[in-house]
Design an enzyme around this catalytic site. Structure first.
Site, PDB file in Angstrom:
ATOM      1  N   SER A   8       0.830  -1.206   0.000  1.00 25.01           N
ATOM      2  CA  SER A   8       0.000   0.000   0.000  1.00 25.01           C
ATOM      3  C   SER A   8       0.862   1.254   0.000  1.00 25.01           C
ATOM      4  O   SER A   8       1.552   1.571   0.968  1.00 25.01           O
ATOM      5  CB  SER A   8      -0.930   0.026   1.216  1.00 25.01           C
ATOM      6  OG  SER A   8      -1.546   1.293   1.280  1.00 25.01           O
ATOM      7  N   HIS A  33      -0.617  -1.712  -4.227  1.00 25.72           N
ATOM      8  CA  HIS A  33      -1.992  -1.474  -3.761  1.00 25.72           C
ATOM      9  C   HIS A  33      -2.203   0.037  -3.690  1.00 25.72           C
ATOM     10  O   HIS A  33      -1.527   0.737  -2.928  1.00 25.72           O
ATOM     11  CB  HIS A  33      -2.164  -2.127  -2.389  1.00 25.72           C
ATOM     12  CG  HIS A  33      -3.542  -2.030  -1.821  1.00 25.72           C
ATOM     13  ND1 HIS A  33      -4.527  -2.954  -2.094  1.00 25.72           N
ATOM     14  CD2 HIS A  33      -4.108  -1.131  -0.981  1.00 25.72           C
ATOM     15  CE1 HIS A  33      -5.634  -2.636  -1.444  1.00 25.72           C
ATOM     16  NE2 HIS A  33      -5.407  -1.519  -0.770  1.00 25.72           N
ATOM     17  N   ASP A  35      -4.677   3.072  -2.854  1.00 21.59           N
ATOM     18  CA  ASP A  35      -5.869   3.417  -2.077  1.00 21.59           C
ATOM     19  C   ASP A  35      -6.427   4.768  -2.502  1.00 21.59           C
ATOM     20  O   ASP A  35      -5.892   5.814  -2.129  1.00 21.59           O
ATOM     21  CB  ASP A  35      -5.512   3.467  -0.587  1.00 21.59           C
ATOM     22  CG  ASP A  35      -5.236   2.090  -0.022  1.00 21.59           C
ATOM     23  OD1 ASP A  35      -6.121   1.230  -0.105  1.00 21.59           O
ATOM     24  OD2 ASP A  35      -4.125   1.872   0.504  1.00 21.59           O
ATOM     25  N   MET A  37      -9.229   7.482  -2.174  1.00 22.81           N
ATOM     26  CA  MET A  37     -10.252   7.898  -1.192  1.00 22.81           C
ATOM     27  C   MET A  37     -10.824   9.247  -1.568  1.00 22.81           C
ATOM     28  O   MET A  37     -10.077  10.149  -1.974  1.00 22.81           O
ATOM     29  CB  MET A  37      -9.618   8.021   0.201  1.00 22.81           C
ATOM     30  CG  MET A  37      -8.962   6.757   0.692  1.00 22.81           C
ATOM     31  SD  MET A  37      -8.239   7.027   2.313  1.00 22.81           S
ATOM     32  CE  MET A  37      -7.446   5.442   2.573  1.00 22.81           C
ATOM     33  N   HIS A  66      -7.751   0.039  -5.117  1.00 24.40           N
ATOM     34  CA  HIS A  66      -8.798  -0.083  -4.098  1.00 24.40           C
ATOM     35  C   HIS A  66      -9.575   1.232  -4.043  1.00 24.40           C
ATOM     36  O   HIS A  66      -9.084   2.230  -3.512  1.00 24.40           O
ATOM     37  CB  HIS A  66      -8.115  -0.392  -2.745  1.00 24.40           C
ATOM     38  CG  HIS A  66      -9.058  -0.530  -1.598  1.00 24.40           C
ATOM     39  ND1 HIS A  66      -8.614  -0.623  -0.287  1.00 24.40           N
ATOM     40  CD2 HIS A  66     -10.408  -0.609  -1.538  1.00 24.40           C
ATOM     41  CE1 HIS A  66      -9.657  -0.743   0.510  1.00 24.40           C
ATOM     42  NE2 HIS A  66     -10.758  -0.727  -0.219  1.00 24.40           N
ATOM     43  N   MET A  68     -12.112   3.552  -2.620  1.00 25.28           N
ATOM     44  CA  MET A  68     -12.942   3.884  -1.447  1.00 25.28           C
ATOM     45  C   MET A  68     -13.674   5.176  -1.767  1.00 25.28           C
ATOM     46  O   MET A  68     -13.368   6.249  -1.234  1.00 25.28           O
ATOM     47  CB  MET A  68     -12.052   4.015  -0.201  1.00 25.28           C
ATOM     48  CG  MET A  68     -11.588   2.672   0.334  1.00 25.28           C
ATOM     49  SD  MET A  68     -10.137   2.795   1.385  1.00 25.28           S
ATOM     50  CE  MET A  68      -8.874   2.797   0.122  1.00 25.28           C
ATOM     51  N   MET A 137     -11.532  -6.078   4.870  1.00 28.10           N
ATOM     52  CA  MET A 137     -10.874  -4.999   5.616  1.00 28.10           C
ATOM     53  C   MET A 137     -10.555  -5.443   7.046  1.00 28.10           C
ATOM     54  O   MET A 137     -11.423  -5.942   7.761  1.00 28.10           O
ATOM     55  CB  MET A 137     -11.767  -3.751   5.654  1.00 28.10           C
ATOM     56  CG  MET A 137     -12.036  -3.089   4.309  1.00 28.10           C
ATOM     57  SD  MET A 137     -10.569  -2.691   3.333  1.00 28.10           S
ATOM     58  CE  MET A 137      -9.682  -1.583   4.444  1.00 28.10           C
ATOM     59  N   ASP A 175      -6.736  -6.492   4.148  1.00 24.41           N
ATOM     60  CA  ASP A 175      -6.229  -5.120   4.002  1.00 24.41           C
ATOM     61  C   ASP A 175      -6.410  -4.327   5.294  1.00 24.41           C
ATOM     62  O   ASP A 175      -7.542  -4.102   5.733  1.00 24.41           O
ATOM     63  CB  ASP A 175      -6.985  -4.435   2.851  1.00 24.41           C
ATOM     64  CG  ASP A 175      -6.460  -3.035   2.567  1.00 24.41           C
ATOM     65  OD1 ASP A 175      -5.384  -2.684   3.078  1.00 24.41           O
ATOM     66  OD2 ASP A 175      -7.144  -2.308   1.817  1.00 24.41           O
ATOM     67  N   GLY A 176      -5.270  -3.876   5.853  1.00 27.55           N
ATOM     68  CA  GLY A 176      -5.306  -2.998   7.020  1.00 27.55           C
ATOM     69  C   GLY A 176      -4.751  -3.669   8.262  1.00 27.55           C
ATOM     70  O   GLY A 176      -5.230  -4.717   8.680  1.00 27.55           O
TER      71      GLY A 176
HETATM   72  C1  DX5 Z   1      -7.083   1.628   4.567  1.00 25.26           C
HETATM   73  C2  DX5 Z   1      -6.424   1.205   3.280  1.00 25.26           C
HETATM   74  C3  DX5 Z   1      -5.297   0.255   3.492  1.00 25.26           C
HETATM   75  C4  DX5 Z   1      -4.154   0.845   4.271  1.00 25.26           C
HETATM   76  C5  DX5 Z   1      -3.166  -0.222   4.627  1.00 25.26           C
HETATM   77  O1  DX5 Z   1      -8.147   2.442   4.306  1.00 25.26           O
HETATM   78  O2  DX5 Z   1      -7.364   0.593   2.425  1.00 25.26           O
HETATM   79  O3  DX5 Z   1      -4.864  -0.255   2.247  1.00 25.26           O
HETATM   80  O4  DX5 Z   1      -3.514   1.833   3.543  1.00 25.26           O
HETATM   81  O5  DX5 Z   1      -2.182   0.381   5.409  1.00 25.26           O
HETATM   82  P1  DX5 Z   1      -1.607  -0.289   6.735  1.00 25.26           P
HETATM   83  O6  DX5 Z   1      -0.874  -1.528   6.268  1.00 25.26           O
HETATM   84  O7  DX5 Z   1      -0.696   0.756   7.273  1.00 25.26           O
HETATM   85  O8  DX5 Z   1      -2.753  -0.615   7.612  1.00 25.26           O
HETATM   86 ZN    ZN Z   2      -6.571  -0.593   0.716  1.00 24.92          ZN
END
Ligand code: DX5
Ligand code: ZN
Length: 215
Positions: A8, A33, A35, A37, A66, A68, A137, A175-176
């Site tokens: 990520s 990955h 993210d 948002m 991903h 969001m 998640m 993930d997370g």
């Molecule tokens: C959270 C994201 C994750 C996050 C993972 O909203 O979707 O992909 O960035 O990061 P870590 O590994 O630091 O939890």
């Molecule tokens: Zn993610």
């Protein structure tokens, strides 16, 4: 079998994005990955198309995008055209999941569904046979560096059973909050792909952190 590691980028140093991506590109990480948002589906805004486009130029590894965001159906074509390889949308974000999955598959990309910690695993039933990946998640989405929610392990077991009972080929991505203390447990309970951000980018040696998760 070794798990795939999807790195990520959210936790990377964006002042040195090119260098950070080059390190991951040369590592044993399997996927990037990304993210995305929007500040609506989650309480944070990260990055969008220009950053995805830039990272596409910095690596040949698969881009695991991903989303969001609310109304992902409005943007999915654009993310396809940017060179994504896997596009994952949240089950909570849209009523048009079938349409989105079809659109992704028509472009020969892999389609994923992400599911938040509070959403019942059984909600995935109607899609489980047609998707390539479920992103389970381990935190409430929105931020890197959060603590893993322990009840995710039970949800992982339930998801694995669901996939087996439907004869689905979907990969399970967790993930997370993934780190060296919980990855073995996730792997032994059926995770195929581990997303890791902070664990890798907060370490002194990205290669060692990535290789540890692949043990
Ligand atoms: C959270 C994201 C994750 C996050 C993972 O909203 O979707 O992909 O960035 O990061 P870590 O590994 O630091 O939890
Ligand atoms: Zn993610």
């Amino acid at each position: 079998m070794s798990v795939k590691v999807s790195t990520s980028i959210l936790a990377a140093d964006f002042a040195n994005l090119s260098l950070e991506c080059s390190k991951i590109d040369k590592s044993n990480a399997d996927w990037f990955h990304l993210d995305v948002m929007d500040g609506l589906f989650v309480p944070n805004i990260s990055f969008g198309m220009p950053v995805v486009k830039t990272i596409r130029q910095l690596t040949k590894k698969p881009l695991d995008v991903h989303l969001m965001i609310v109304e992902p159906e409005k943007y999915v074509t654009e993310f396809i055209n940017l060179g994504s390889n896997i596009i994952t949308v949240h089950i909570e974000a849209t009523n048009n999941l079938n349409q989105i999955i079809n659109k992704i598959h028509e472009s020969s990309l892999k389609a994923g569904i992400a599911i938040n910690p509070e959403t019942p695993i059984s909600d995935l039933k109607e899609y489980i046979e047609k998707v390539d990946l479920i992103c389970l998640m381990g935190v409430n989405p929105g931020f890197a560096g959060q603590k893993f929610i322990e009840s995710t392990t039970d949800r992982l077991k339930e998801l694995k059973q669901l996939i087996i009972s439907y004869g689905s080929n979907a990969l399970i991505e967790v993930d997370g909050g993934v780190n060296k203390d919980n990855f073995q447990n996730l792997k032994s309970n059926g995770a195929d792909v581990l997303v890791a951000g902070s664990y890798i980018f907060n370490s002194n040696d990205y290669d060692t952190a990535i290789n540890t998760l692949k043990l």
